[in-house]
Write a protein that holds these residues in place. Structure first.
Motif, short mmCIF file in Angstrom:
data_model
loop_
_atom_site.label_atom_id
_atom_site.label_comp_id
_atom_site.label_asym_id
_atom_site.label_seq_id
_atom_site.Cartn_x
_atom_site.Cartn_y
_atom_site.Cartn_z
N LYS A 635 0.83 -1.20 0.00
CA LYS A 635 0.00 0.00 0.00
C LYS A 635 0.86 1.26 0.00
O LYS A 635 0.59 2.23 -0.71
N GLN A 639 0.74 4.05 -2.88
CA GLN A 639 0.41 5.44 -2.54
C GLN A 639 1.53 6.39 -2.91
O GLN A 639 1.28 7.52 -3.37
N LYS A 644 -0.75 13.58 -5.33
CA LYS A 644 -1.95 13.90 -4.54
C LYS A 644 -2.18 15.40 -4.53
O LYS A 644 -1.26 16.19 -4.71
#
Length: 704
Positions: A635, A639, A644
């Motif tokens: 994960k 990510q 973002k």
């Protein structure tokens, strides 16, 4: 420019060691198999670029590879079986040269016996619940571990392995329910029983498929493949009716227009291709589980546990013919549908482009997953012309620079990569190909390049063959900057597809005999500076990471790979960069070194590798902790790879300005999958850094 005629040379990094499945009834028996071996060895001897001696060293390598092909996890054979088969270790070469199948017959006889025993053992072990509180460990991946010394040791190993697979399903099911903590605190017997049943069903189907006549035919194809692989990793054998290779290159086949998904041994409809017959019929839904597919005799064949290419082979077929399937939506009753096959042209994996805005600049992005050919032979819709059309779109959008993304591009057609040169460079050499007796230059077309602005090429460790030719040509001719992993795949060889068999005589009633086909290494290619990409690949100007995927495999990982060498070639004209190369590269290296996302990816990848190489605990609490730790690393990596917030790139479709957008409503750019692709691009950290390189190229010009 050297023009390719007749058979296309294939520069593909895609290969299968033991994955060729017989999709048609192949004549069984020693005579047929002997003829296949003789034909394959004959082709290698006469046509291979640099065939290895068929001697004792080669014999031992084939012997070892085939045993580990039959038993990759070292949990079927006993050490006594391997000892018994050791008598053939230095005889395989003689048998291949004479067409004998003695070693194969002996190995498969033992394999079939042990597979039957293992199948019964699995059912016995899985009939009762596991003690998930007992503390013990197992090495789940046993590739390089020894075979069991006794049946008692083997039974204990199988018990632990089956417990491991049950625990894995247990964790996946509890995660799906959203109550992992609850199921770790105390063993849920209902969930354990469901997980154990999934493992039982998978092995029941697996052992049913892997033995018997069809199993023997499959394993024989794998034996010939193992023998070819030890010549070099890209010389392969395919049993009759294996159409996958040509379909990959042509991006064209006849079927229903569905994309299959897999979950363990189950198959489901992952996506319906717009315009496909399944989509148009209204009878097929996404997430349908495929229970069975009718075979050539019209009998419904359960697909659970079948190899993926065999399921695909059942669904694909001749245009206008029908395929019958038994489908089931989760929670609903089974239903039977019959749908006609029609041509499916794979648009999803063809060249496509987008426009990306970053810091007030507009950059073009071209995605090319494979150097595919035009199936009609006209070359109008091959990858070279498709890329040219995308370049024209981007030029109309007045982009400030272009990224050509070749990540995951395993290669393809030599003709296409050479022709594609005209999109970016003036007429001149792209690569040299060397056969047994000659070496020839391949040049880009003698026309003005379509685009001469700032260019970057993005590669990874899976970019192979034709991708490496393109990247190397752009690097050697000073046309652009290469960005990516520490090196590309490292495949510097070219292959040709060859059918093997015997021509019959219709007048005498003698039918043709098909022995299958081969992909045979016939040439090596060289960069225009004389060096080879074999083993060492193309080393980018700017390295972002060592490898982008933990489990990736490269040419240097194979012991049978051909060597790297150089040749003396004539000088060539190098272009002049319009920017300060050293400044651009230095800035990028500093950015990569200081970017916390790249550091996070590298650290978690190292930790994940360490965790996966350790013995796995088999008590629920410890297994759950290890499972969550591995999931956490995965994960974290995922990510870290995604931008973002304000970092997310603004990505738009690339369309021709002279065509009304309303008239393009049915174009591929308006499909849901294309929009998903654009969203994914906007979050791509590697693409963002490549765009920063283009920004620096613009910001650091040099006087002409």
């Amino acid at each position: 420019m050297k023009t390719l005629k007749g058979a296309q040379l294939l520069l593909s990094g895609v290969f299968v060691i033991a994955g060729f499945t017989v999709n048609a009834q192949v004549p069984a028996g020693t005579e047929y198999r002997s003829a296949v071996i003789t034909a394959a060895i004959n082709k290698v001897t006469k046509k291979h670029y640099h065939p290895k001696p068929i001697d004792d060293a080669y014999s031992a390598a084939v012997w070892n590879r085939f045993l580990h092909t039959l038993d990759p996890n070292s949990n079927l054979f006993l050490q006594e079986d391997v000892t018994a088969l050791a008598v053939y270790k230095n005889q395989v070469d003689d048998q291949l040269n004479s067409g004998a199948t003695t070693f194969f017959d002996a190995a498969y006889a033992i394999y079939e016996q042990r597979a039957g025993e293992a199948g019964r053992l699995c059912q016995k072990i899985l009939a009762t619940p596991f003690d998930l509180k007992k503390k013990e460990t197992v090495m789940a991946w046993r590739k390089d571990l020894p075979f069991c010394a006794s049946k008692q040791e083997q039974e204990e190993l199988w018990r632990k392995l089956l417990k491991y697979y049950t625990l894995r399903h247990y964790m996946e099911m509890s995660a799906a329910k959203g109550d992992t903590a609850k199921h770790l605190a105390a063993v849920d017997p209902v969930l354990e029983a469901k997980a154990r049943e999934k493992v039982r069903k998978w092995y029941s189907d697996y052992f049913r498929q892997t033995t018997g006549q069809r199993g023997a035919d499959d394993k024989f194809a794998q034996y010939v493949s193992a023998a070819m692989f030890e010549i070099d990793p890209h010389t392969t054998y395919a049993a009759p009716q294996d159409r996958l290779m040509n379909e990959q290159l042509n991006k064209r086949y006849y079927g229903l227009g569905i994309e299959l998904g897999t979950k363990e041994s189950d198959y489901y409809i992952k996506r319906l291709l717009p315009g496909g017959t399944a989509y148009r019929s209204g009878q097929v839904k996404e997430n349908d589980n495929i229970i069975a597919v009718a075979d050539s005799k019209g009998e419904m064949l359960p697909v659970n546990g079948l190899p993926a290419n065999e399921v695909t082979g059942l669904i694909r077929g001749e245009k206008g013919t029908a395929v019958t399937m038994k489908l089931q939506q989760p929670g609903e009753k089974e239903r039977t549908v019959t749908i006609k096959r029609d041509e499916v042209i794979d648009q999803e994996n063809r060249a496509k482009s987008a426009v990306i805005e970053k810091n007030g600049k507009r950059f073009g992005y071209i995605f090319l997953p494979l150097f595919y050919m035009d199936p009609t032979g006209t070359k109008i819709n091959g990858s070279a012309n498709d890329v040219a059309r995308e370049v024209e779109k981007l030029k109309e959008q007045e982009v400030d620079g272009i990224v050509v993304d070749l990540r995951g591009n395993a290669g393809g057609s030599l003709d296409e990569v050479v022709t594609m040169g005209y999109c970016f460079v003036p007429a001149g050499p792209i690569t040299w190909l060397r056969g047994k007796d000659s070496i020839r230059m391949y040049s880009s077309p003698a026309v003005e390049p379509l685009y001469d602005g700032p260019l970057t090429v993005l590669v990874d460790e899976s970019s192979a063959s034709a991708s490496e030719i393109f990247a190397a040509a752009m690097q050697d001719r000073g046309r652009g900057i290469i960005v990516g992993t520490s090196s590309s795949f490292g495949k510097g060889t070219a292959q040709m597809n060859i059918n093997i068999g015997k021509m019959g005589n219709p007048e005498k009633g003698i039918a043709d005999v098909n022995y299958g086909s081969m992909r045979l290494t016939t040439e090596k290619f060289y960069r225009i500076n004389g060096s080879s990409t074999q083993l060492k690949g193309v080393i980018p100007d700017i390295v972002l990471q060592d490898r982008m995927e933990l489990q990736s495999i490269m040419e240097k990982d194979f012991s049978s790979a051909l060597t790297c060498d150089t040749v003396g070639l004539p000088p060539y004209q190098r272009l002049t960069f319009g920017f300060n190369y050293q400044e651009v590269v230095q800035h990028a290296r500093i950015r990569v070194r200081q970017n916390p996302a790249f550091a996070t990816i590298a650290a978690n990848t190292r930790q994940l590798k360490t965790l996966q190489e350790q013995p796995t605990p088999l008590d629920l609490l410890s297994f759950g902790a290890a499972y969550q730790q591995i999931s956490g690393c995965q994960k974290n990596i995922q990510q870290a790879k995604e931008l973002k917030g304000k970092e997310v790139l603004t990505v738009q479709p690339s369309m021709l300005r002279n065509i009304n957008p309303a008239r393009q409503k049915n174009d591929a750019v308006n499909t849901a999958s294309y929009k998903e692709w654009l969203e994914k691009l906007g979050k791509d950290i590697y693409l963002a850094e490549t765009l920063s390189v283009l920004e620096d190229m613009l910001a650091n010009p040099v006087a002409p």
